[in-house]
Enzyme design. Sequence first.
Site, PDB file in Angstrom:
ATOM      1  N   ASP A 257       0.842  -1.186   0.000  1.00  0.00           N
ATOM      2  CA  ASP A 257       0.000   0.000   0.000  1.00  0.00           C
ATOM      3  C   ASP A 257       0.877   1.235   0.000  1.00  0.00           C
ATOM      4  O   ASP A 257       2.020   1.193   0.446  1.00  0.00           O
ATOM      5  CB  ASP A 257      -0.883   0.018   1.254  1.00  0.00           C
ATOM      6  CG  ASP A 257      -2.018  -0.980   1.134  1.00  0.00           C
ATOM      7  OD1 ASP A 257      -2.386  -1.313  -0.012  1.00  0.00           O
ATOM      8  OD2 ASP A 257      -2.518  -1.427   2.175  1.00  0.00           O
ATOM      9  N   TYR A 325       3.815  -8.684   7.312  1.00  0.00           N
ATOM     10  CA  TYR A 325       3.455  -7.295   7.586  1.00  0.00           C
ATOM     11  C   TYR A 325       3.455  -7.077   9.086  1.00  0.00           C
ATOM     12  O   TYR A 325       3.176  -8.002   9.854  1.00  0.00           O
ATOM     13  CB  TYR A 325       2.038  -6.991   7.104  1.00  0.00           C
ATOM     14  CG  TYR A 325       1.799  -7.245   5.647  1.00  0.00           C
ATOM     15  CD1 TYR A 325       1.849  -6.203   4.723  1.00  0.00           C
ATOM     16  CD2 TYR A 325       1.485  -8.524   5.190  1.00  0.00           C
ATOM     17  CE1 TYR A 325       1.609  -6.439   3.382  1.00  0.00           C
ATOM     18  CE2 TYR A 325       1.243  -8.770   3.860  1.00  0.00           C
ATOM     19  CZ  TYR A 325       1.310  -7.721   2.953  1.00  0.00           C
ATOM     20  OH  TYR A 325       1.065  -7.963   1.634  1.00  0.00           O
ATOM     21  N   TYR A 397      -5.192  -8.247   1.175  1.00  0.00           N
ATOM     22  CA  TYR A 397      -5.298  -6.863   1.652  1.00  0.00           C
ATOM     23  C   TYR A 397      -5.331  -6.884   3.178  1.00  0.00           C
ATOM     24  O   TYR A 397      -6.302  -7.330   3.780  1.00  0.00           O
ATOM     25  CB  TYR A 397      -6.561  -6.207   1.110  1.00  0.00           C
ATOM     26  CG  TYR A 397      -6.505  -5.948  -0.374  1.00  0.00           C
ATOM     27  CD1 TYR A 397      -5.758  -4.875  -0.881  1.00  0.00           C
ATOM     28  CD2 TYR A 397      -7.206  -6.743  -1.279  1.00  0.00           C
ATOM     29  CE1 TYR A 397      -5.712  -4.621  -2.237  1.00  0.00           C
ATOM     30  CE2 TYR A 397      -7.162  -6.491  -2.637  1.00  0.00           C
ATOM     31  CZ  TYR A 397      -6.415  -5.424  -3.116  1.00  0.00           C
ATOM     32  OH  TYR A 397      -6.373  -5.180  -4.459  1.00  0.00           O
TER      33      TYR A 397
END
Length: 434
Positions: A257, A325, A397
């Site tokens: 992102d 992440y 996502y």
Amino acid sequence: MLRKYPLCNYCLGRQFARLAPGMSNRERGTSIKNALLLEAHQEATLGSEEASEKISILASNGGLQEAAMLAERLGLERTGRKPCHICGDSLGEEAFTAMAQKIGDQLREYEYSSFLLGGSVPITLREKEDAFRSEFSITTGEDIKNDVTREIGKILQRVTGADVDYTSPHITIVVNLFGMTFDIKPNPIFVKGRYLKHSRNIPQSVWHCRECWGRGCPRCNNTGREYPTSVSELVGVPAKEFAEAMDFKFHAAGREDVDALVEGTGRPFVLELKHPRKRRLALDRLERLINERAAGLVEVHGLEFTTRREVRNLKAFSPRTSKTYVAETEFDSEISADKLSELEQMFTNVVVEQRTPTRVMARRGDRLRHKTLYELKAELQAPDKVVFTIRAQGGLYVKELIDGDNGRTKPNVAELLGAKPLRMSLSVVAVETS
Ligand SMILES: [Zn+2]
Ligand SMILES: [Zn+2]
């Protein structure tokens, strides 16, 4: 053939190119004419009228000095030398050398050690040769292009000291001998490495203004952009200058992102430098150059030369890439440690169903994805603050995995915890391609 059309040695020899391998077409043509001349001379000494005519024909063809000399000695009628019916005398050692030298001169602008020479031939000339071949039922010929590329290629190798490479030449040259023009195309260089992103709000590639799509408008201050720079430019522009290339293309294994960091081992990429003048690049110097200019924003490491195949690999493996992440998240209420350990257990090797996030739907279109979440670790930092470490299949996502995107992602963290995320900061810490 020769009775009907004057032919130079190349064009005559080329009709028999599949015979006696190892000979050049010029040698084939010369040999045939020599043999005919010897035979005709012997017949002529026996008083043959037809033999004298043969000698005259050979004398009016280019490329055989001896025939002209003999015709003169025998006092035969001479029609004068006629240009070659097929090539118009365009083929010849002199023309080949002149062309090779012109190409060699222009190649001095570039760094290279191999080339591949291709040829283009005018259609009218090709048609002429096709008609000629069908008239004489010739099945042993080859393309006229081969004469041009082989002969010029040989001289060019000598002039430049570079080698011919059929699979991955540094330079591709297309020559049109008949128009005395040529085209030089240095093939792209591919450099691979990994990048880190130390600053938020940098998109991977140029992100055009939503309002004007790059033309420039008041909303974007006439920059045409949403964000002033991009990873692609921070890496590609210094490299383009370094290689004196005309353009570049940045290929990466997936993308993060715009507001996510990339830390840890970094994200693999391949930089394609198009039409480079320099290709013996000191990659350690290039790495320093990029990192100095992009200090605090982007950092690259492990630069290495690679091939176009690696670009295909990047794209092909991207769905199988696993990424880790870190998401620091602040919730609207307190979170219990029990709930978090329950979450960790549930979110191990689960398939997450995601409809395209609302925030990117305008660009991507709505569809349903299934991505695997391998592992989720949650650490309580404050009663309402959690640090999630998430390892998942590429393309998941993560923001939506946490906030649920109004139920468009299932399962999701917010629903399980019964709390709403208020703020989130996301970093990519590792990208594994194996
Ligand atoms: Zn010819
Ligand atoms: Zn704009």
